[in-house]
Write an enzyme that holds these catalytic residues in place. Sequence first.
Site, mmCIF file in Angstrom:
data_model
loop_
_atom_site.group_PDB
_atom_site.id
_atom_site.type_symbol
_atom_site.label_atom_id
_atom_site.label_comp_id
_atom_site.label_asym_id
_atom_site.label_seq_id
_atom_site.Cartn_x
_atom_site.Cartn_y
_atom_site.Cartn_z
ATOM 1 N N CYS A 2 -44.561 24.645 -9.011
ATOM 2 C CA CYS A 2 -43.443 23.729 -9.212
ATOM 3 C C CYS A 2 -43.838 22.320 -8.767
ATOM 4 O O CYS A 2 -44.527 22.141 -7.780
ATOM 5 C CB CYS A 2 -42.182 24.122 -8.460
ATOM 6 S SG CYS A 2 -41.469 25.658 -9.004
ATOM 7 N N ARG A 27 -50.668 22.326 -10.381
ATOM 8 C CA ARG A 27 -49.989 23.191 -9.415
ATOM 9 C C ARG A 27 -49.579 24.527 -10.035
ATOM 10 O O ARG A 27 -49.286 25.477 -9.314
ATOM 11 C CB ARG A 27 -48.744 22.477 -8.877
ATOM 12 C CG ARG A 27 -49.072 21.205 -8.142
ATOM 13 C CD ARG A 27 -47.834 20.401 -7.870
ATOM 14 N NE ARG A 27 -46.992 20.975 -6.857
ATOM 15 C CZ ARG A 27 -47.100 20.747 -5.561
ATOM 16 N NH1 ARG A 27 -48.049 19.952 -5.118
ATOM 17 N NH2 ARG A 27 -46.282 21.290 -4.703
ATOM 18 N N TRP A 76 -42.368 26.932 -11.972
ATOM 19 C CA TRP A 76 -43.137 28.182 -11.937
ATOM 20 C C TRP A 76 -42.116 29.259 -11.614
ATOM 21 O O TRP A 76 -41.541 29.282 -10.528
ATOM 22 C CB TRP A 76 -44.205 28.079 -10.849
ATOM 23 C CG TRP A 76 -45.199 29.200 -10.846
ATOM 24 C CD1 TRP A 76 -46.317 29.304 -11.611
ATOM 25 C CD2 TRP A 76 -45.171 30.355 -10.002
ATOM 26 N NE1 TRP A 76 -46.988 30.466 -11.299
ATOM 27 C CE2 TRP A 76 -46.306 31.130 -10.315
ATOM 28 C CE3 TRP A 76 -44.304 30.822 -9.021
ATOM 29 C CZ2 TRP A 76 -46.602 32.328 -9.690
ATOM 30 C CZ3 TRP A 76 -44.593 32.023 -8.387
ATOM 31 C CH2 TRP A 76 -45.739 32.767 -8.728
ATOM 32 N N ASN A 102 -38.003 22.672 -5.681
ATOM 33 C CA ASN A 102 -39.167 23.537 -5.410
ATOM 34 C C ASN A 102 -38.801 24.433 -4.246
ATOM 35 O O ASN A 102 -38.163 23.963 -3.306
ATOM 36 C CB ASN A 102 -40.377 22.719 -4.945
ATOM 37 C CG ASN A 102 -40.980 21.908 -6.055
ATOM 38 O OD1 ASN A 102 -40.540 21.975 -7.194
ATOM 39 N ND2 ASN A 102 -41.974 21.119 -5.713
ATOM 40 N N GLY A 103 -39.247 25.659 -4.262
ATOM 41 C CA GLY A 103 -38.987 26.543 -3.126
ATOM 42 C C GLY A 103 -37.974 27.613 -3.488
ATOM 43 O O GLY A 103 -37.762 27.912 -4.665
ATOM 44 N N GLU A 515 -64.869 37.340 -3.916
ATOM 45 C CA GLU A 515 -64.508 36.058 -4.528
ATOM 46 C C GLU A 515 -64.888 36.055 -6.018
ATOM 47 O O GLU A 515 -64.130 35.583 -6.869
ATOM 48 C CB GLU A 515 -65.200 34.912 -3.767
ATOM 49 C CG GLU A 515 -65.139 33.544 -4.423
ATOM 50 C CD GLU A 515 -63.732 33.013 -4.680
ATOM 51 O OE1 GLU A 515 -62.754 33.602 -4.185
ATOM 52 O OE2 GLU A 515 -63.613 32.017 -5.412
ATOM 53 N N LYS A 519 -62.393 35.556 -9.171
ATOM 54 C CA LYS A 519 -62.599 34.508 -10.176
ATOM 55 C C LYS A 519 -62.489 35.107 -11.576
ATOM 56 O O LYS A 519 -61.835 34.566 -12.454
ATOM 57 C CB LYS A 519 -63.981 33.857 -10.046
ATOM 58 C CG LYS A 519 -64.145 32.825 -8.977
ATOM 59 C CD LYS A 519 -63.730 31.444 -9.392
ATOM 60 C CE LYS A 519 -62.496 30.938 -8.756
ATOM 61 N NZ LYS A 519 -62.037 31.309 -7.474
ATOM 62 N N GLU A 522 -58.851 36.102 -12.322
ATOM 63 C CA GLU A 522 -57.976 34.937 -12.445
ATOM 64 C C GLU A 522 -58.074 34.280 -13.812
ATOM 65 O O GLU A 522 -57.069 33.967 -14.423
ATOM 66 C CB GLU A 522 -58.390 33.849 -11.430
ATOM 67 C CG GLU A 522 -57.946 34.030 -10.028
ATOM 68 C CD GLU A 522 -58.391 32.852 -9.161
ATOM 69 O OE1 GLU A 522 -57.526 32.239 -8.540
ATOM 70 O OE2 GLU A 522 -59.604 32.540 -9.103
ATOM 71 N N HIS A 538 -68.587 56.805 -1.651
ATOM 72 C CA HIS A 538 -67.361 57.407 -1.119
ATOM 73 C C HIS A 538 -66.216 57.368 -2.134
ATOM 74 O O HIS A 538 -65.058 57.398 -1.759
ATOM 75 C CB HIS A 538 -66.945 56.702 0.175
ATOM 76 C CG HIS A 538 -67.963 56.857 1.259
ATOM 77 N ND1 HIS A 538 -68.258 58.076 1.839
ATOM 78 C CD2 HIS A 538 -68.800 55.960 1.842
ATOM 79 C CE1 HIS A 538 -69.208 57.918 2.742
ATOM 80 N NE2 HIS A 538 -69.560 56.638 2.750
ATOM 81 N N LYS A 638 -51.709 26.644 -8.506
ATOM 82 C CA LYS A 638 -52.756 26.127 -7.627
ATOM 83 C C LYS A 638 -52.230 25.996 -6.206
ATOM 84 O O LYS A 638 -52.915 26.303 -5.244
ATOM 85 C CB LYS A 638 -53.204 24.760 -8.141
ATOM 86 C CG LYS A 638 -54.234 24.097 -7.278
ATOM 87 C CD LYS A 638 -55.550 24.052 -7.979
ATOM 88 C CE LYS A 638 -56.683 23.692 -7.078
ATOM 89 N NZ LYS A 638 -57.698 24.741 -7.008
#
Length: 643
Positions: A2, A27, A76, A102-103, A515, A519, A522, A538, A638
């Site tokens: 947002c 964002r 968002w 926002n929030g 990571e 990536k 994402e 295992h 983001k």
Amino acid sequence: MCGIVAYVGKGHCKDFILEGLTRLEYRGYDSAGFACINSEHKRFSYVKTVGLVSALKESVNKALIDGHVGIGHTRWATHGIANQENAHPHFNCSKSVSIVHNGIIESHEELREKLINSGHDFYSTTDTEVIAHLFGSLLKIHHTLKNAVLDLVSQAAGAYALALLMEDYPDQLIAVRRRSPLVIGIGEGENFIASDVLAFWDKTNKVFFIPDNSFAIINKDSVQCYDFAGNSVPIKIQDVDFKFANTDKQGFEHYMLKEIYEQKKAIDNTISFCRFIGSKDVCLKHIFDPNNKRKECKSNIDSIEYSEEIWQQLGLEIEQLKNLKQINLIAAGTSWHACRIIQFFIETICKIPVHVFLSSEFRYMPFFPKVDTVFIFISQSGETADTLEALRLVNSYNLPTIVVTNVVSSTMVREAGGFLPMQAGPEISVASTKAFSCQISILYWLAHRIALFRGLISLDQMRVAEDDLLVTAEVLESSIETYKWEISQTLAKFYAKFERFIFLGRHISYPFAMEAALKLKEISYIFAQCYPAGELKHGPIALIDKRTPIIMFSVLDDLIYQKLVANAQEVKARNGHLVSFAFEGQNELIKLSDCSFIIPRVKPLLAPLAMTGLMQFFIYQITKELGRPIDKPRNLAKSVTVE
Ligand code: G6P
């Protein structure tokens, strides 16, 4: 996650707001909207669209609407799907109040029920719309904007940033901040509001960071600020240095590719900066001062004498540092992976035990405050809600807190006991690349700086560590160049056909493999799972087949490398397809692999940093083959400013 942009002033608001929203696209969002008090008929005009800001721009320009005061938003989705009804701005029933938010308004359900019972009609499923209705009602009860806002914030629980526009007060805007970022840019005869200074960096460098739990009433020539108890808050204007604000793609097809290639420079800048702040004669309080003495000091780098002032910058007492018995690292997402790698640095170099926490988990775990510990929060944005709340929790126990971030104007920097800024420059692509490598680099430097302080290494070893980082940054970039052609022409096409991957690492390459798997998920939406290579037998070994490539990341420690080779053999014995990121001379692993990338040797602890560029480039190219929106992957944000 947002974005808010708003304007009040002598000029027109439309172009500024739409451009500001474009700059906040990084964002993450799925719909966008704009509202203004129309200069022609003095009533609200607005447009909301699902999808990109470019679609909003087109619709607003077609509608020919503009005014001297306006608000804009990228949403968002949290409460309700991404559709036009749920996009912001929202309005009250009589359309006299318009709001962007926002929030999360935690008390929205009970407020909605009350408002519906008193006759309000709702058009969306958002938590935001309750604020528009509630504020419209409060304006009728209270005689001043100030009192209406005080009543509003006493009823609205949660974490939020709001910008409110009122038809009956056509020259004013209200900005409210509670645990969600919001800043005011102070212009001449005009003022700007945004979630991030990037939205107005070319309009003014005079910035007022609205303090937490406060609100501002803003017109074109003035800003009045109050806390939630109604006390006046002084307007402290800061000059922000925007030298890094250039957010052009500079000829690259995607921001992600540009940022992958910026890593060597970003690491060089970060290390020069560390040398600068760690040297004598410098005090970091000049960081906001564009005329700081950085250039003068850079010329003295070779004869640098490390100063103990760095600890003051980090908010640490010398005694605390001497008695340090544990370091805690707290972060989310990619930054958490960086922490897991950094743990090896600190434990190996400083001989201090490290605990790593995911910020979203840390907050709800039992907490045992201990003296002789320090908490380091790592966050590219300095705004991630869970990390920020974890910081607030630790602060409430009066324990030392340090933030390592890329954004010096962020909330975490303002709230932590001390901070260490990276010099990566703005990272626009949602998938973090250069921030990750700078986080690793800056903490490698700090680990050595702590070791130097504690007498564990010599001054020469400190300098060698800095040089090792620069050499590794070189390897990071040159390895991309070595394999660029092969990856983009053949390998990416081949690997883009697979529907799932397994990533393996061991010791320091395990968090790096996590990571890499993140990536891939994402940006390409390909399913990827990561395991420590030693755990293969295992359970995960049952997944090995020709349709599931195994990507293995090597290490430079001989003993652990041998163990990895054994794991590679386990894969090949079951006809698995093995791709390895190996180091020069690791012939056993290379021979076992169906495809291998061979990287020049560096210091063992820096192995992940050396592999970073090539790993990111490989995944970027696979994703490009699939035609995904690389810089703005679906559903992701983001800056995750909600919990
Ligand atoms: C989001 C981003 C990630 C990032 C994470 C933590 O999920 O998409 O790239 O790693 O937030 O962000 P921070 O700004 O705290 O490092």
